[in-house]
Design a protein around this motif. Structure first.
Motif, mmCIF file in Angstrom:
data_model
loop_
_atom_site.group_PDB
_atom_site.id
_atom_site.type_symbol
_atom_site.label_atom_id
_atom_site.label_comp_id
_atom_site.label_asym_id
_atom_site.label_seq_id
_atom_site.Cartn_x
_atom_site.Cartn_y
_atom_site.Cartn_z
ATOM 1 N N LEU A 77 0.587 -1.212 -0.039
ATOM 2 C CA LEU A 77 -0.012 -0.029 -0.168
ATOM 3 C C LEU A 77 1.058 1.453 -0.163
ATOM 4 O O LEU A 77 0.649 2.218 -0.696
ATOM 5 C CB LEU A 77 -1.059 0.042 1.266
ATOM 6 N N LEU A 78 1.756 1.472 0.880
ATOM 7 C CA LEU A 78 2.642 2.429 0.786
ATOM 8 C C LEU A 78 3.592 2.699 -0.405
ATOM 9 O O LEU A 78 3.566 3.788 -0.983
ATOM 10 C CB LEU A 78 4.037 2.084 1.945
ATOM 11 N N SER A 79 3.529 1.571 -1.187
ATOM 12 C CA SER A 79 4.264 1.666 -2.482
ATOM 13 C C SER A 79 3.398 2.086 -3.388
ATOM 14 O O SER A 79 3.708 3.180 -4.408
ATOM 15 C CB SER A 79 4.899 0.448 -3.131
ATOM 16 N N TYR A 80 2.173 1.622 -3.580
ATOM 17 C CA TYR A 80 0.972 2.286 -4.356
ATOM 18 C C TYR A 80 0.624 3.842 -4.060
ATOM 19 O O TYR A 80 0.832 4.519 -5.126
ATOM 20 C CB TYR A 80 -0.342 1.524 -4.199
ATOM 21 N N ILE A 81 0.547 4.225 -2.738
ATOM 22 C CA ILE A 81 0.320 5.535 -2.280
ATOM 23 C C ILE A 81 1.803 6.372 -2.991
ATOM 24 O O ILE A 81 1.394 7.609 -3.263
ATOM 25 C CB ILE A 81 0.399 5.750 -0.684
ATOM 26 N N ALA A 82 2.804 5.786 -2.992
ATOM 27 C CA ALA A 82 4.030 6.655 -3.243
ATOM 28 C C ALA A 82 4.066 6.957 -4.913
ATOM 29 O O ALA A 82 4.306 8.077 -5.105
ATOM 30 C CB ALA A 82 5.427 5.774 -3.141
ATOM 31 N N ALA A 83 3.171 6.144 -5.716
ATOM 32 C CA ALA A 83 3.143 6.275 -7.103
ATOM 33 C C ALA A 83 2.076 7.374 -7.132
ATOM 34 O O ALA A 83 2.112 7.985 -8.437
ATOM 35 C CB ALA A 83 2.919 5.001 -7.674
ATOM 36 N N ARG A 84 0.912 7.485 -6.361
ATOM 37 C CA ARG A 84 -0.039 8.517 -6.633
ATOM 38 C C ARG A 84 0.326 9.906 -5.916
ATOM 39 O O ARG A 84 -0.571 10.859 -6.276
ATOM 40 C CB ARG A 84 -1.216 7.810 -5.984
ATOM 41 N N THR A 85 1.282 9.769 -5.034
ATOM 42 C CA THR A 85 1.421 11.372 -4.418
ATOM 43 C C THR A 85 2.780 12.015 -4.851
ATOM 44 O O THR A 85 3.446 11.146 -5.506
ATOM 45 C CB THR A 85 1.452 11.078 -2.896
ATOM 46 N N GLU A 86 3.133 13.254 -4.527
ATOM 47 C CA GLU A 86 4.235 14.003 -4.992
ATOM 48 C C GLU A 86 5.031 14.360 -3.872
ATOM 49 O O GLU A 86 6.150 14.553 -4.293
ATOM 50 C CB GLU A 86 3.651 15.191 -5.954
ATOM 51 N N ARG A 87 4.516 14.579 -2.861
ATOM 52 C CA ARG A 87 5.255 15.340 -1.687
ATOM 53 C C ARG A 87 5.233 14.596 -0.353
ATOM 54 O O ARG A 87 6.475 14.608 0.308
ATOM 55 C CB ARG A 87 4.620 16.647 -1.416
ATOM 56 N N VAL A 88 4.229 14.085 0.056
ATOM 57 C CA VAL A 88 4.232 13.548 1.278
ATOM 58 C C VAL A 88 5.309 12.264 1.635
ATOM 59 O O VAL A 88 5.637 11.563 0.571
ATOM 60 C CB VAL A 88 2.826 12.916 1.685
ATOM 61 N N LYS A 89 5.833 12.249 2.687
ATOM 62 C CA LYS A 89 6.681 11.335 3.296
ATOM 63 C C LYS A 89 5.773 10.067 3.687
ATOM 64 O O LYS A 89 4.800 10.200 3.842
ATOM 65 C CB LYS A 89 7.561 11.524 4.358
#
Length: 297
Positions: free
Chosen positions: A56-68
């Motif tokens: 899930l973190l990997s998927y969110i990383a691909a969808r977001t631009e800035r958040v850690k």
């Protein structure tokens, strides 16, 4: 009563529901748009009601631009540190330096044993966490030549190749409350991530716990202010204040500013799956808290 002077960081603590796979992704996007600094996901690999946290973190990383991005906290007994180190470095490189690590010694022992994990005593769990921190740091360090050799009782490494190096120095925080784990944080880690609801005595107990971290840090030649103090929190918005984080946004800001000024907290992680609450915190509480702390400093 200590303010360590660090910049304030705000995050969300989301539920990775497998029944609503896109929910956490949508909430992560809401948090980023609302001005949050980080998105964290609880990690219970033995729970089929949850999506796998790292996926899930990997998927969110691909969808977001800035958040850690971080687990909150990763279940170390079910995530071998050598593999986790390479996974974290990979996600950090792919996301442009947005991966951080927060580890836990592993709660719900029967459930993790049912998944093939080890049953450890509290002392063994603490020593395993310390070995894991050393393993991850060593594998990320590509400035040294040759392989990594770390004898250990739980995670021995015998010549593993180094790398890949992450895009930025990945921080390692621990979710822990015991004095020996707090000592470990002071000696070797970058952050402390407890949940306020689990702190016996509430916020008034934080100075004593901070003192253990600070003493260990000084003993290891480290500046206690280099260790960020996070706190998992939850609250309720209401028209008037009736208690801690229960009231209008301005009362939330006052409560959070006092946590910084009196108890050294500089990272606030809000456990909520409510998009409207995330927007309210990000657009009103976040800037108001920063303003109050800036004034006090």
């Amino acid at each position: 009563m200590t303010d360590y002077g660090l910049d304030l960081q705000f995050g969300v603590f989301l539920t990775p529901s497998s029944a609503a796979p896109q929910q956490a992704v949508d909430l992560a996007l809401t948090a980023e748009d609302a001005g949050f600094d980080s998105v964290t996901i609880q990690d219970h690999p033995y729970q089929p009601r949850f999506l796998d946290t790292w996926t899930l973190l990997s998927y969110i990383a691909a969808r977001t631009e800035r958040v850690k991005l971080s687990g909150n906290v990763l279940n170390l007994p079910l995530r071998p540190p050598a593999v986790l180190a390479r996974a974290a470095a990979s996600l950090d490189l792919l996301s442009g330096g947005r991966c951080e690590i927060a580890l836990g010694a592993g709660g719900f022992v029967d459930a993790l044993v049912a998944m093939g994990g080890p049953r450890r005593t509290p002392g063994e769990a603490r020593r395993a966490v310390e070995e894991a921190v050393d393993v991850m740091r060593a594998l990320w360090d590509t400035s040294e030549r040759g392989g990594v050799f770390l004898p250990g009782d739980f995670y021995p490494i015998d010549g593993a190749k180094r790398g890949p190096a992450p895009a930025h120095p990945i921080s390692i925080a621990l979710g822990a409350l015991g004095p020996r784990m707090l000592d470990l944080i002071g000696r070797k880690c970058d952050g402390w991530l407890p949940s306020l609801g689990n702190v016996k005595g509430g916020a008034q107990a934080l100075p004593g716990l901070n003192a253990i971290i600070d003493g260990a840090a000084r003993g290891a030649g480290r500046d206690p202010a280099s260790i960020r103090r996070y706190l998992n929190l939850s609250g309720t918005f209401a028209s008037s204040r009736t208690g801690f984080l229960t009231g209008p946004p301005e009362s939330w800001a006052t409560d959070l500013a006092e946590l910084t000024q009196n108890y050294g907290i500089s990272g606030f992680i809000f456990a909520t799956d409510d998009a409207a609450e995330i927007e309210e915190i990000g657009t009103t509480v976040l800037p108001a808290t920063k303003e109050l702390v800036a004034r006090s400093r």
